[in-house]
Motif scaffolding. Structure first.
Motif, PDB file in Angstrom:
ATOM      1  N   UNK A 208      14.085  -9.192  16.050  1.00 34.81           N
ATOM      2  CA  UNK A 208      14.661  -8.847  17.349  1.00 34.81           C
ATOM      3  C   UNK A 208      16.027  -8.180  17.180  1.00 34.81           C
ATOM      4  N   UNK A 209      16.689  -8.499  16.081  1.00 34.65           N
ATOM      5  CA  UNK A 209      17.893  -7.782  15.644  1.00 34.65           C
ATOM      6  C   UNK A 209      17.617  -7.321  14.226  1.00 34.65           C
ATOM      7  N   UNK A 210      17.587  -6.012  13.969  1.00 31.15           N
ATOM      8  CA  UNK A 210      17.175  -5.521  12.651  1.00 31.15           C
ATOM      9  C   UNK A 210      18.050  -6.057  11.522  1.00 31.15           C
ATOM     10  N   UNK A 211      17.419  -6.470  10.423  1.00 30.06           N
ATOM     11  CA  UNK A 211      18.170  -6.932   9.255  1.00 30.06           C
ATOM     12  C   UNK A 211      18.558  -5.748   8.370  1.00 30.06           C
ATOM     13  N   UNK A 212      19.388  -6.014   7.372  1.00 28.65           N
ATOM     14  CA  UNK A 212      19.670  -5.031   6.335  1.00 28.65           C
ATOM     15  C   UNK A 212      18.622  -5.206   5.240  1.00 28.65           C
ATOM     16  N   UNK A 213      18.114  -4.093   4.726  1.00 30.28           N
ATOM     17  CA  UNK A 213      17.081  -4.126   3.692  1.00 30.28           C
ATOM     18  C   UNK A 213      17.505  -3.202   2.561  1.00 30.28           C
ATOM     19  N   UNK A 214      17.638  -3.743   1.345  1.00 28.48           N
ATOM     20  CA  UNK A 214      18.076  -2.898   0.241  1.00 28.48           C
ATOM     21  C   UNK A 214      16.877  -2.326  -0.510  1.00 28.48           C
ATOM     22  N   UNK A 215      17.149  -1.603  -1.588  1.00 28.97           N
ATOM     23  CA  UNK A 215      16.100  -0.919  -2.324  1.00 28.97           C
ATOM     24  C   UNK A 215      15.101  -1.836  -2.980  1.00 28.97           C
ATOM     25  N   UNK A 216      15.458  -3.097  -3.161  1.00 23.02           N
ATOM     26  CA  UNK A 216      14.527  -4.085  -3.713  1.00 23.02           C
ATOM     27  C   UNK A 216      13.823  -4.881  -2.626  1.00 23.02           C
ATOM     28  N   UNK A 217      13.995  -4.462  -1.394  1.00 26.28           N
ATOM     29  CA  UNK A 217      13.427  -5.128  -0.218  1.00 26.28           C
ATOM     30  C   UNK A 217      14.003  -6.536  -0.032  1.00 26.28           C
ATOM     31  N   UNK A 218      15.258  -6.711  -0.399  1.00 27.47           N
ATOM     32  CA  UNK A 218      15.959  -7.950  -0.084  1.00 27.47           C
ATOM     33  C   UNK A 218      16.419  -7.863   1.364  1.00 27.47           C
ATOM     34  N   UNK A 219      16.065  -8.868   2.144  1.00 22.17           N
ATOM     35  CA  UNK A 219      16.342  -8.866   3.586  1.00 22.17           C
ATOM     36  C   UNK A 219      17.524  -9.774   3.875  1.00 22.17           C
ATOM     37  N   UNK A 220      18.555  -9.230   4.498  1.00 24.77           N
ATOM     38  CA  UNK A 220      19.723 -10.035   4.858  1.00 24.77           C
ATOM     39  C   UNK A 220      20.085  -9.793   6.316  1.00 24.77           C
ATOM     40  N   UNK A 221      20.635 -10.839   6.931  1.00 25.43           N
ATOM     41  CA  UNK A 221      20.995 -10.724   8.345  1.00 25.43           C
ATOM     42  C   UNK A 221      19.755 -10.672   9.215  1.00 25.43           C
ATOM     43  N   UNK A 222      19.933 -10.187  10.433  1.00 23.89           N
ATOM     44  CA  UNK A 222      18.815 -10.063  11.360  1.00 23.89           C
ATOM     45  C   UNK A 222      18.574 -11.320  12.173  1.00 23.89           C
ATOM     46  N   UNK A 223      17.722 -11.194  13.174  1.00 24.15           N
ATOM     47  CA  UNK A 223      17.349 -12.320  14.034  1.00 24.15           C
ATOM     48  C   UNK A 223      15.883 -12.182  14.420  1.00 24.15           C
ATOM     49  N   UNK A 224      15.236 -13.334  14.670  1.00 19.22           N
ATOM     50  CA  UNK A 224      13.806 -13.357  14.986  1.00 19.22           C
ATOM     51  C   UNK A 224      13.517 -14.396  16.065  1.00 19.22           C
ATOM     52  N   UNK A 225      12.401 -14.172  16.773  1.00 18.95           N
ATOM     53  CA  UNK A 225      11.910 -15.145  17.747  1.00 18.95           C
ATOM     54  C   UNK A 225      10.494 -15.534  17.346  1.00 18.95           C
ATOM     55  N   UNK A 226      10.266 -16.830  17.177  1.00 19.17           N
ATOM     56  CA  UNK A 226       8.941 -17.352  16.839  1.00 19.17           C
ATOM     57  C   UNK A 226       8.256 -17.808  18.123  1.00 19.17           C
TER      58      UNK A 226
ATOM     59  N   UNK B   2       0.795  -1.229   0.000  1.00 17.84           N
ATOM     60  CA  UNK B   2       0.000   0.000   0.000  1.00 17.84           C
ATOM     61  C   UNK B   2       0.832   1.287   0.000  1.00 17.84           C
ATOM     62  N   UNK B   3       1.954   1.288   0.720  1.00 19.72           N
ATOM     63  CA  UNK B   3       2.748   2.519   0.766  1.00 19.72           C
ATOM     64  C   UNK B   3       3.754   2.617  -0.375  1.00 19.72           C
ATOM     65  N   UNK B   4       3.780   1.595  -1.239  1.00 22.05           N
ATOM     66  CA  UNK B   4       4.610   1.589  -2.451  1.00 22.05           C
ATOM     67  C   UNK B   4       6.084   1.887  -2.145  1.00 22.05           C
ATOM     68  N   UNK B   5       6.562   1.266  -1.067  1.00 22.49           N
ATOM     69  CA  UNK B   5       7.978   1.451  -0.718  1.00 22.49           C
ATOM     70  C   UNK B   5       8.843   0.296  -1.209  1.00 22.49           C
ATOM     71  N   UNK B   6       8.238  -0.618  -1.958  1.00 23.36           N
ATOM     72  CA  UNK B   6       8.977  -1.758  -2.482  1.00 23.36           C
ATOM     73  C   UNK B   6       8.912  -2.993  -1.619  1.00 23.36           C
TER      74      UNK B   6
END
Length: 225
Positions: free
Chosen positions: A86-104, A69-73
């Protein structure tokens, strides 16, 4: 993080501008979209309408989802994954997500990298259809399927756990981590109340059994319909 920020924002907004409505004869009785309902989990469960479910006509395509909806890619799915890190990932202009950490929280597992994650509709699309969404407009179903207005609607969780859950309600599935039960049913009641969805009799019985562990826990949610 995301959930805490949402709760603080919701409380401030509700205090300043919204009508606070305690659950009455039905969830959000007398409330308009944008109003806030405050109650206990047990009361919320008891006041949800009870009805037999009907799956006829369901197709996931009836819920247009993972929009941008916000057309940010970054589509809705990516927005949830990024926000719940829980640890922010790197996000590039194509919204490719690398790194980071999560808790399920469903299975109490931590993940490095988003590869093992998927985004779950806490109340699955098929369950929503059976519980009242079949009568919604296409626009309302799209809003539900991409609801970022309440962080309980969508959750970044272990992909295999989401597959085990499928479209099951609490009568047929609960988190593999027993300590997550109270959180899960509180969020289930909040999402169903927010979207004015019903319970079937077996689902109500299961929720009543589970809520015995946390009957006085309080929840608030903003009405979407």
């Amino acid at each position: 993080m995301r959930r805490l920020s949402f709760l603080v924002s919701t409380l401030l907004t509700a205090t300043a501008t919204a009508t606070v409505v305690v659950v009455g004869a039905a969830p959000g009785a007398g409330a308009a979209p944008g109003d806030t309902v405050s109650t206990t989990v047990e009361q919320a469960i008891e006041k949800l309408p009870v009805a037999a479910e009907d799956s006829s006509g369901y197709n996931a395509a009836r819920f247009r989802h993972w929009t941008d909806p916000d057309q940010d890619g970054c589509d809705t799915r990516a927005e949830v994954i990024i926000a719940e890190a829980t640890t922010p990932p790197a996000v590039d202009g194509r919204c490719t997500i690398t790194g980071g950490a999560w808790h399920s929280y469903y299975d109490k597992r931590d993940h490095s990298g988003a590869g093992a994650l998927d985004v779950d509709h806490l109340v699955p699309l098929a369950e929503a259809w059976r519980s009242g969404a079949s009568a919604w407009t296409a626009e309302e179903r799209e809003r539900f399927a991409n609801d970022l207005g309440d962080p309980r609607v969508l959750a970044a969780v272990t992909a295999s756990e989401k597959r085990l859950k499928g479209d099951r309600d609490p009568a047929r599935w609960e988190p593999s981590d027993d300590s997550a039960d109270c959180r899960y049913i509180a969020e289930w009641a909040a999402v169903k109340g927010r979207w004015k969805l019903s319970l079937d009799p077996a689902e109500l019985a299961a929720l009543r059994n589970m809520v015995a562990e946390c009957p006085t826990e309080e929840i608030s949610y903003e009405m979407a319909l």
